[in-house]
Design an enzyme around this catalytic site. Structure first.
Site, mmCIF file in Angstrom:
data_model
loop_
_atom_site.group_PDB
_atom_site.id
_atom_site.type_symbol
_atom_site.label_atom_id
_atom_site.label_comp_id
_atom_site.label_asym_id
_atom_site.label_seq_id
_atom_site.Cartn_x
_atom_site.Cartn_y
_atom_site.Cartn_z
ATOM 1 N N TRP A 127 0.874 -1.187 0.000
ATOM 2 C CA TRP A 127 0.000 0.000 0.000
ATOM 3 C C TRP A 127 0.908 1.234 0.000
ATOM 4 C CZ3 TRP A 127 -2.165 2.697 4.770
ATOM 5 C CH2 TRP A 127 -3.199 3.585 4.413
ATOM 6 N N ASP A 208 -0.605 -5.989 9.080
ATOM 7 C CA ASP A 208 -1.638 -4.999 8.788
ATOM 8 C C ASP A 208 -2.857 -5.773 8.282
ATOM 9 O OD1 ASP A 208 -3.178 -2.864 8.031
ATOM 10 O OD2 ASP A 208 -1.727 -1.997 6.626
ATOM 11 N N ALA A 210 -6.576 -5.097 7.223
ATOM 12 C CA ALA A 210 -7.561 -4.044 6.953
ATOM 13 C C ALA A 210 -8.804 -4.588 6.259
ATOM 14 C CB ALA A 210 -6.922 -2.954 6.088
ATOM 15 N N LYS A 243 -13.399 -1.058 6.440
ATOM 16 C CA LYS A 243 -14.007 -1.818 5.358
ATOM 17 C C LYS A 243 -15.040 -2.802 5.875
ATOM 18 C CE LYS A 243 -10.309 -0.108 3.174
ATOM 19 N NZ LYS A 243 -9.200 0.625 3.755
HETATM 20 C C1 LMR Z 1 -6.961 2.044 -0.629
HETATM 21 O O1 LMR Z 1 -5.891 1.403 -0.643
HETATM 22 O O2 LMR Z 1 -7.512 2.426 -1.662
HETATM 23 C C2 LMR Z 1 -7.615 2.347 0.693
HETATM 24 O O3 LMR Z 1 -6.888 1.785 1.736
HETATM 25 C C3 LMR Z 1 -7.893 3.780 0.866
HETATM 26 C C4 LMR Z 1 -6.683 4.605 1.116
HETATM 27 O O4 LMR Z 1 -6.679 5.351 2.093
HETATM 28 O O5 LMR Z 1 -5.727 4.559 0.321
#
Ligand code: LMR
Length: 394
Positions: A127, A208, A210, A243
């Protein structure tokens, strides 16, 4: 002083959200930001969330501060949801945080506080916000191979080879389930091998999680984090409720620090609370209270689980439909990985130019690394996406 400020680079995911909004085409398709949408393109408030909010509105008689760690009932409920009794409650220190991002940020702060020279190993890719927060905090991020773009699966040999470079005190950031951005996940035997490597090196896992409940189900998605928690001397876990409870804007998350030695808990808990105090004092309470209300009430919990399961199955159905349609239109099995991936995202594996072609010629928005939010589709738009993918020579 403001004249000394420099422009910050735009966050890729949030910038994409803005360009989608600005696109006047009525048939545009948003596969960008990781927000669940139903077949009508709406991100609904879950039924149990509405009911819990009503209950809170009727019964709450004060808005006075909670504790620095947040409401203990929230921590208890989330520890049970994520860890499911894998370790004793006394082994877990925890603080509520503003969203999963807040938990990630506090975990990195704790790591830096203990060891300013710590390195954090991150999957390549991960991410993007993991990387920018690490860079902002001045923590070295070391990528480990993760995604095999030829197969759409995990490059496990590459990952293990890169983790051979671990040193004592290093931290390894792992996605508990539903890997963001690729959708490709480790099997449980692979998790076992990773844990053995970390234990052998004296490295600390940070998980992590999520998207619990978005992949194979609430318990199945937590199997890896539970395995980690009971197999290592200590670990950090950042959990998000954005989520699976659909409460994105309420900013609801929990940071857990698990130690086999319960004697470490008091000081660890005190340090987590200290970090909350330094960064924002008390964490937000509304979303946390919604979560503990739902998880503490049999009827609300059952209704939440049923709706979450509908969400999960709808994404799985879209994955299967997309993989089948692509197989038919392309006459090949090369997109079969889309049905194997889990969670909200799949990385298509095409070039940034092809992502741009999809946007320009077809109004299809995905992140530049070809991450698609599967929940941005519905049964009518899947064939349009498949057609556009094939027409763009992907
Ligand atoms: C994403 O990866 O799209 C979500 O976790 C939202 C974000 O804050 O980036």
């Amino acid at each position: 002083m403001f004249e000394h400020l420099k422009e910050q680079p735009a966050d890729k995911i949030l910038a994409l959200m803005e360009s989608f909004k600005a696109d006047p085409r009525s048939d545009k398709i948003d596969l960008g930001v990781g927000v669940y949408k139903n077949a009508e393109g709406i991100t609904p408030v879950m039924r149990a969330v509405k009911a819990a909010e009503r209950q809170i509105w009727e019964q709450q008689d004060t808005k006075a501060y909670t504790g620095l760690a947040g409401d203990p009932a929230f921590a208890d409920a989330m520890i049970a949801l994520v860890l499911g009794g894998a370790v004793a409650r006394g082994q877990v220190s925890a603080v509520a945080t503003p969203g999963g991002t807040g938990a990630v940020r506090q975990a990195f702060e704790l790591i830096r506080m203990v060891n300013p020279g710590a390195r954090v190993f991150v999957s390549d890719p991960t991410w993007p916000n993991h990387l920018t927060i690490l860079a902002y905090l001045g923590i070295e991020a070391v990528p480990y191979r993760y995604f095999d773009s030829a197969t759409g699966g995990v490059d496990f040999d590459g990952m293990m080879a890169d983790l051979a470079g671990l040193r004592p005190g290093d931290v390894v950031l792992l996605h508990g389930c539903c890997h963001n951005p690729t959708g490709a996940n480790l099997t449980l035997p692979e998790w076992q091998a990773v844990i053995a490597r970390l234990n052998g090196a004296g490295a600390v896992p940070m998980v992590d999680i999520a998207y619990q409940g978005f992949g194979d189900g609430l318990d199945a998605d937590a199997a890896a984090v539970r395995l980690v928690a009971r197999s290592v001397p200590e670990c950090l876990i950042a959990a998000s409720c954005s989520k699976n409870f659909g409460i994105y804007r309420e900013r609801t998350g929990l940071l857990m620090a698990v130690a086999q030695d319960p004697g470490l808990g008091k000081v660890t808990q005190g340090n987590l609370a200290f970090l909350n105090r330094q960064n924002y004092s008390f964490p937000p309470d509304h979303g946390a209270r919604v979560v503990s209300t739902i998880l503490g009430d049999d009827a609300l919990r059952a209704d939440w689980m049923a709706e979450l399961e509908e969400v999960r199955l709808s994404m799985l159905g879209l994955r299967e439909q997309l993989a089948e349609t692509l197989q038919r239109l392309s006459g090949s099995n090369r997109f079969g990985f889309i049905a194997q991936h889990r969670g909200m995202f799949s990385r298509l594996g095409c070039s940034p130019d092809q992502v741009e072609t999809l946007r320009r010629d077809h109004g299809i928005y995905m992140v530049g690394d070809s991450r698609m939010n599967i929940a941005g589709l519905n049964s009518a738009t899947v064939p349009l996406l498949a057609q556009a993918i094939v027409e763009s020579g992907i």
